[in-house]
Motif scaffolding. Structure first.
Motif, PDB file in Angstrom:
ATOM      1  N   PHE A 154       0.767   9.353   4.752  1.00  0.00           N
ATOM      2  CA  PHE A 154      -0.485   9.496   5.501  1.00  0.00           C
ATOM      3  C   PHE A 154      -1.066  10.883   5.286  1.00  0.00           C
ATOM      4  N   PHE A 155      -2.359  10.931   4.980  1.00  0.00           N
ATOM      5  CA  PHE A 155      -3.071  12.192   4.743  1.00  0.00           C
ATOM      6  C   PHE A 155      -4.279  12.231   5.672  1.00  0.00           C
ATOM      7  N   PHE A 156      -4.313  13.207   6.581  1.00  0.00           N
ATOM      8  CA  PHE A 156      -5.477  13.361   7.465  1.00  0.00           C
ATOM      9  C   PHE A 156      -6.394  14.420   6.867  1.00  0.00           C
ATOM     10  N   TRP A 185      -1.332  16.630   8.455  1.00  0.00           N
ATOM     11  CA  TRP A 185      -0.660  15.498   7.825  1.00  0.00           C
ATOM     12  C   TRP A 185      -1.095  15.469   6.363  1.00  0.00           C
ATOM     13  N   ASN A 186      -0.178  15.840   5.475  1.00  0.00           N
ATOM     14  CA  ASN A 186      -0.498  16.022   4.063  1.00  0.00           C
ATOM     15  C   ASN A 186       0.303  15.086   3.172  1.00  0.00           C
ATOM     16  N   GLY A 187       0.521  13.871   3.625  1.00  0.00           N
ATOM     17  CA  GLY A 187       1.343  12.940   2.875  1.00  0.00           C
ATOM     18  C   GLY A 187       0.737  12.540   1.536  1.00  0.00           C
ATOM     19  N   PHE A 188       1.573  12.467   0.520  1.00  0.00           N
ATOM     20  CA  PHE A 188       1.229  11.917  -0.795  1.00  0.00           C
ATOM     21  C   PHE A 188       2.334  10.938  -1.185  1.00  0.00           C
ATOM     22  N   PRO A 189       2.023   9.959  -2.002  1.00  0.00           N
ATOM     23  CA  PRO A 189       3.072   9.055  -2.495  1.00  0.00           C
ATOM     24  C   PRO A 189       3.872   9.734  -3.601  1.00  0.00           C
ATOM     25  N   HIS A 190       4.729  10.677  -3.223  1.00  0.00           N
ATOM     26  CA  HIS A 190       5.416  11.504  -4.217  1.00  0.00           C
ATOM     27  C   HIS A 190       6.322  10.677  -5.127  1.00  0.00           C
ATOM     28  N   ASN A 191       6.811   9.544  -4.629  1.00  0.00           N
ATOM     29  CA  ASN A 191       7.620   8.698  -5.505  1.00  0.00           C
ATOM     30  C   ASN A 191       6.798   8.187  -6.683  1.00  0.00           C
ATOM     31  N   LYS A 192       5.494   7.965  -6.448  1.00  0.00           N
ATOM     32  CA  LYS A 192       4.624   7.515  -7.529  1.00  0.00           C
ATOM     33  C   LYS A 192       4.330   8.657  -8.502  1.00  0.00           C
ATOM     34  N   LEU A 193       4.190   9.870  -7.971  1.00  0.00           N
ATOM     35  CA  LEU A 193       3.965  11.010  -8.847  1.00  0.00           C
ATOM     36  C   LEU A 193       5.180  11.262  -9.724  1.00  0.00           C
ATOM     37  N   ARG A 208      -2.588   6.516  11.911  1.00  0.00           N
ATOM     38  CA  ARG A 208      -1.409   7.354  11.654  1.00  0.00           C
ATOM     39  C   ARG A 208      -0.126   6.665  12.114  1.00  0.00           C
ATOM     40  N   ASP A 209      -0.157   6.081  13.283  1.00  0.00           N
ATOM     41  CA  ASP A 209       1.049   5.447  13.824  1.00  0.00           C
ATOM     42  C   ASP A 209       1.466   4.244  12.984  1.00  0.00           C
ATOM     43  N   GLU A 210       0.501   3.502  12.459  1.00  0.00           N
ATOM     44  CA  GLU A 210       0.840   2.376  11.578  1.00  0.00           C
ATOM     45  C   GLU A 210       1.512   2.882  10.302  1.00  0.00           C
ATOM     46  N   CYS A 211       1.006   3.994   9.757  1.00  0.00           N
ATOM     47  CA  CYS A 211       1.616   4.558   8.555  1.00  0.00           C
ATOM     48  C   CYS A 211       3.050   5.001   8.819  1.00  0.00           C
ATOM     49  N   VAL A 212       3.264   5.660   9.940  1.00  0.00           N
ATOM     50  CA  VAL A 212       4.617   6.106  10.289  1.00  0.00           C
ATOM     51  C   VAL A 212       5.535   4.908  10.470  1.00  0.00           C
ATOM     52  N   ARG A 213       5.053   3.900  11.179  1.00  0.00           N
ATOM     53  CA  ARG A 213       5.875   2.721  11.465  1.00  0.00           C
ATOM     54  C   ARG A 213       6.228   1.968  10.192  1.00  0.00           C
ATOM     55  N   ILE A 230       0.860  -1.186   0.000  1.00  0.00           N
ATOM     56  CA  ILE A 230       0.000   0.000   0.000  1.00  0.00           C
ATOM     57  C   ILE A 230       0.895   1.235   0.000  1.00  0.00           C
ATOM     58  N   HIS A 231       0.550   2.232  -0.826  1.00  0.00           N
ATOM     59  CA  HIS A 231       1.426   3.393  -0.993  1.00  0.00           C
ATOM     60  C   HIS A 231       0.920   4.655  -0.310  1.00  0.00           C
ATOM     61  N   TRP A 232      -0.343   4.657   0.097  1.00  0.00           N
ATOM     62  CA  TRP A 232      -0.947   5.910   0.594  1.00  0.00           C
ATOM     63  C   TRP A 232      -2.160   5.570   1.440  1.00  0.00           C
ATOM     64  N   VAL A 233      -2.350   6.316   2.528  1.00  0.00           N
ATOM     65  CA  VAL A 233      -3.531   6.150   3.386  1.00  0.00           C
ATOM     66  C   VAL A 233      -4.133   7.524   3.670  1.00  0.00           C
ATOM     67  N   ILE A 234      -5.424   7.663   3.395  1.00  0.00           N
ATOM     68  CA  ILE A 234      -6.200   8.860   3.720  1.00  0.00           C
ATOM     69  C   ILE A 234      -7.138   8.490   4.862  1.00  0.00           C
ATOM     70  N   ALA A 235      -7.272   9.343   5.853  1.00  0.00           N
ATOM     71  CA  ALA A 235      -8.186   9.061   6.958  1.00  0.00           C
ATOM     72  C   ALA A 235      -8.963  10.314   7.313  1.00  0.00           C
ATOM     73  N   GLY A 236     -10.173  10.117   7.844  1.00  0.00           N
ATOM     74  CA  GLY A 236     -10.981  11.260   8.251  1.00  0.00           C
ATOM     75  C   GLY A 236     -12.299  10.845   8.871  1.00  0.00           C
ATOM     76  N   GLY A 237     -12.921  11.812   9.528  1.00  0.00           N
ATOM     77  CA  GLY A 237     -14.209  11.578  10.153  1.00  0.00           C
ATOM     78  C   GLY A 237     -15.355  11.887   9.212  1.00  0.00           C
ATOM     79  N   GLU A 238     -16.546  11.530   9.641  1.00  0.00           N
ATOM     80  CA  GLU A 238     -17.754  11.720   8.836  1.00  0.00           C
ATOM     81  C   GLU A 238     -18.258  13.153   8.959  1.00  0.00           C
ATOM     82  N   SER A 239     -18.905  13.626   7.900  1.00  0.00           N
ATOM     83  CA  SER A 239     -19.513  14.958   7.938  1.00  0.00           C
ATOM     84  C   SER A 239     -20.957  14.864   7.487  1.00  0.00           C
ATOM     85  N   GLY A 240     -21.727  15.911   7.812  1.00  0.00           N
ATOM     86  CA  GLY A 240     -23.128  15.938   7.430  1.00  0.00           C
ATOM     87  C   GLY A 240     -24.043  16.018   8.640  1.00  0.00           C
TER      88      GLY A 240
END
Length: 253
Positions: free
Chosen positions: A212-214, A234-242, A202-207, A177-187
Motif C-alpha cells: 500500500f502506497f499513500f 505508507w510507502n509500500g512497493f511490490p518489492h518481490n516483483k522488482l 489501507r486496512d484491506e491492503c493490510v488484511r 493485485i500486487h500494489w495499491v496507490i491511494a490519494g486525494g485530489e489536488s488542484g
C-alpha cells in the motif's frame, strides 16, 4: 520523456501519446488537461494543440536510450488504451517496453476492458514480461468493474491507482493485485477526501497482504496536506516483483 518525476511512486515519465477525453467523474479535474491547455495555441510548443489526443511516433524509442534502470510511468499525459489510439501504435509501444527490459514500465488506464482484451491477445502464447506493470484507476465503488478486468489480464504486476479517491470503495477483492496507490485530489477545484475512505482501503491492503502506497491528502497543491496517514507514511512497493525483474534493480536506481 522526463528524466525525473514529482510523482512519488515512479522515477520518470514517457509520453508517446498525449491528450485524452473524459469518461468518468474521476476525470473532471484532470491535472494533465489543466497543464496542457495552458499552452494551446503557443506556436512550436509540444502542447500547441492543448489536450487534443496526439500520437507522437518520434518518442517511441526514447526509453531505449536510457541505460540506467528506471520505473517509467507510461503516458502520464494520456491513456494508451483510448479508443482513438491505433492498435498498431499500441503494438509499437509494447515492443519498445519489451526491448527496454531493464526498465519497469507502469501503465495506467480507465479503459480497462480494452486493456484486458489487448493483453490477453498479445500474450496468448507467452507470458507478459515481468517489467510491464498494468494498473487501473478506481475513484469510488462505481469503478470497481475495472479491477475485475485487470485481475483477468496478463501483466508483470497488477496495481490500482485509487486517486483521486472521491467516495468509499467498499469491499475490495485484491486477489491477483500486487500494489495499491491511494490519494486525494489536488488542484483549484479539488474535492475533499474523507479520511475513513482511505483508511478502509489501507486496512484491506493490510488484511490481504498487498503493498500500500499513500500518495497524498490533496488540496490546492498536491503536497498541501502531506503524506502521513495515522501518524506515518505508507510507502509500500511490490518489492518481490522488482527483485524478480532484476536483482540489481534497487542498486541501479
Amino acid at each position: 520523456m522526463a528524466d525525473s518525476s514529482a510523482i512519488e511512486w515512479t522515477d520518470a515519465t514517457w509520453n508517446p501519446v498525449t491528450g485524452c477525453t473524459k469518461i468518468t467523474r474521476g476525470c473532471d479535474n484532470c491535472y494533465a488537461e489543466r497543464f496542457a491547455e495552458r499552452f494551446r495555441g503557443v506556436s512550436g510548443h509540444p502542447f500547441e494543440s492543448g489536450f487534443d489526443l496526439t500520437i507522437r511516433p518520434g518518442r517511441l524509442k526514447q526509453p531505449l536510450s536510457w541505460r540506467r534502470p528506471r520505473m517509467i510511468f507510461v503516458n502520464s499525459m494520456s491513456d494508451l488504451f483510448h479508443k482513438d489510439v491505433p492498435r498498431e501504435f499500441v503494438d509499437s509501444v509494447f515492443s519498445t517496453m519489451e526491448d527496454a527490459h531493464w526498465h519497469v514500465f507502469q501503465l495506467l488506464t480507465k479503459r480497462s476492458s480494452r486493456m484486458q482484451k489487448y493483453l490477453q491477445q498479445r500474450y496468448t502464447e507467452r507470458p507478459c514480461p515481468e517489467n510491464i506493470w498494468c494498473g487501473v484507476s478506481v475513484e469510488d465503488s462505481q469503478a470497481k468493474s475495472r479491477v475485475e478486468h485487470l485481475r483477468h489480464a496478463p501483466a508483470g504486476a497488477r496495481f490500482l491507482s485509487i486517486e483521486p479517491l472521491l467516495g468509499p470503495v467498499g469491499t475490495l477483492n485484491l486477489e491477483g493485485i500486487h500494489w495499491v496507490i491511494a490519494g486525494g485530489e489536488s488542484g483549484p477545484r479539488a474535492r475533499p477526501m474523507d479520511p475513513q475512505w482511505v483508511r478502509e482501503v489501507r486496512d484491506e491492503c493490510v488484511r490481504q497482504d498487498v503493498a500500500f502506497f499513500f500518495k497524498q491528502w490533496g488540496g490546492f497543491r498536491p503536497k498541501d496536506g502531506g503524506r502521513e496517514l495515522d501518524g506515518r507514511e505508507w510507502n509500500g512497493f511490490p518489492h518481490n516483483k522488482l527483485s524478480s525483474h532484476s536483482e540489481s534493480y534497487e542498486e541501479a536506481r
